[in-house]
Design an enzyme around this catalytic site. Sequence first.
Site, PDB file in Angstrom:
ATOM      1  CG  LEU A 137       2.078  -0.224  -0.212  1.00  0.00           C
ATOM      2  CD1 LEU A 137       2.300   0.680  -1.535  1.00  0.00           C
ATOM      3  CD2 LEU A 137       2.717   0.290   1.145  1.00  0.00           C
ATOM      4  CB  THR A 194      -6.631  -6.260  -1.265  1.00  0.00           C
ATOM      5  OG1 THR A 194      -6.261  -7.844  -0.553  1.00  0.00           O
ATOM      6  CG2 THR A 194      -8.203  -6.847  -1.659  1.00  0.00           C
ATOM      7  CE  LYS A 199      -6.399 -10.689  -0.590  1.00  0.00           C
ATOM      8  NZ  LYS A 199      -6.375 -11.843   0.286  1.00  0.00           N
ATOM      9  CE  LYS A 234      -8.884  -3.002   1.215  1.00  0.00           C
ATOM     10  NZ  LYS A 234      -7.473  -3.319   0.907  1.00  0.00           N
TER      11      LYS A 234
END
Length: 291
Positions: free
Chosen positions: A63, A93, A169, A238
């Site tokens: 997602l 992430t 990540k 983001k």
Amino acid sequence: MRIGFIGLGSMGKGMAANLLKAGHQVLVWNRSQGAVETLVKQGAVALKHPGEAFDAEVVISMLADDAVTRSILIDSGALASSKPGLIHLSMATLSVAFIREMVEAHASAGVQLIAAPVFGRNDLAESGMLNIAVAGPQAAIAKVQPLLDVLGQKTWPMGEDPLNAGILKIATNMMLISAIEATGEAMALTQSYGVANTDFVDFITSTLFAAPAYKVYGPKIARRETEGAGFTLRLGLKDVGLALKAGEPNHVPLPFASVLRDNLLDAVALGEGESDLAALGVRAIKRSGQG
């Protein structure tokens, strides 16, 4: 194996398709139905509610961000309604704070959480050649290893704490975005002195920077190729934000990440949020007054 798969975006749809090809039973849910219909034609079972995906041995979620993940998995009651002993592979992430929240929520529900973020664009997802970092209960990881082998070319163990894979990540995405910005700036400089972009890219990707980040994005920047995004500027913004937030509680300064954030924020404000991440490097050239 019976697998619930939630999130069929540019990465998830290819991953789910590979699990089907490997002979697994895959139950799919997605907010938009186009990808669901495509996978049903390949043998998947469509679900009406994300909670139905938890009626499986393993749930995989892919997602977009914290807010979407919380809405679909927690606020919907899907996680709370799951059967104890279920394994959840969270492959997106997510922020440090939300991963910690997820650990607590899964423990309360009796579900084993494995953080397994993926590294690679959608073409690698489709070909099953992703790199995957995994962290969580070791027995659970061993059980889902055959699935990870279908989805990726290599699994990188990061220990028992899901946060380890999550921060890896976040950090590597920050490095990737840094590489794109640096490539664009260097290309602007060399172009201003008459060096062709293609010659610059050929040189750096054959010598000092012969790595996927530069080999993928260098040619895209040289061609000013910003459409058909596999990784958008909005997602890059983001992820840089996640790095800055992760650094604050541990007093880790990330000065270049702040520069990246401002450049990405500027691009998104100008309507380029859905452009490919290569657009960040293209903007560096345009800032120099060059096309």
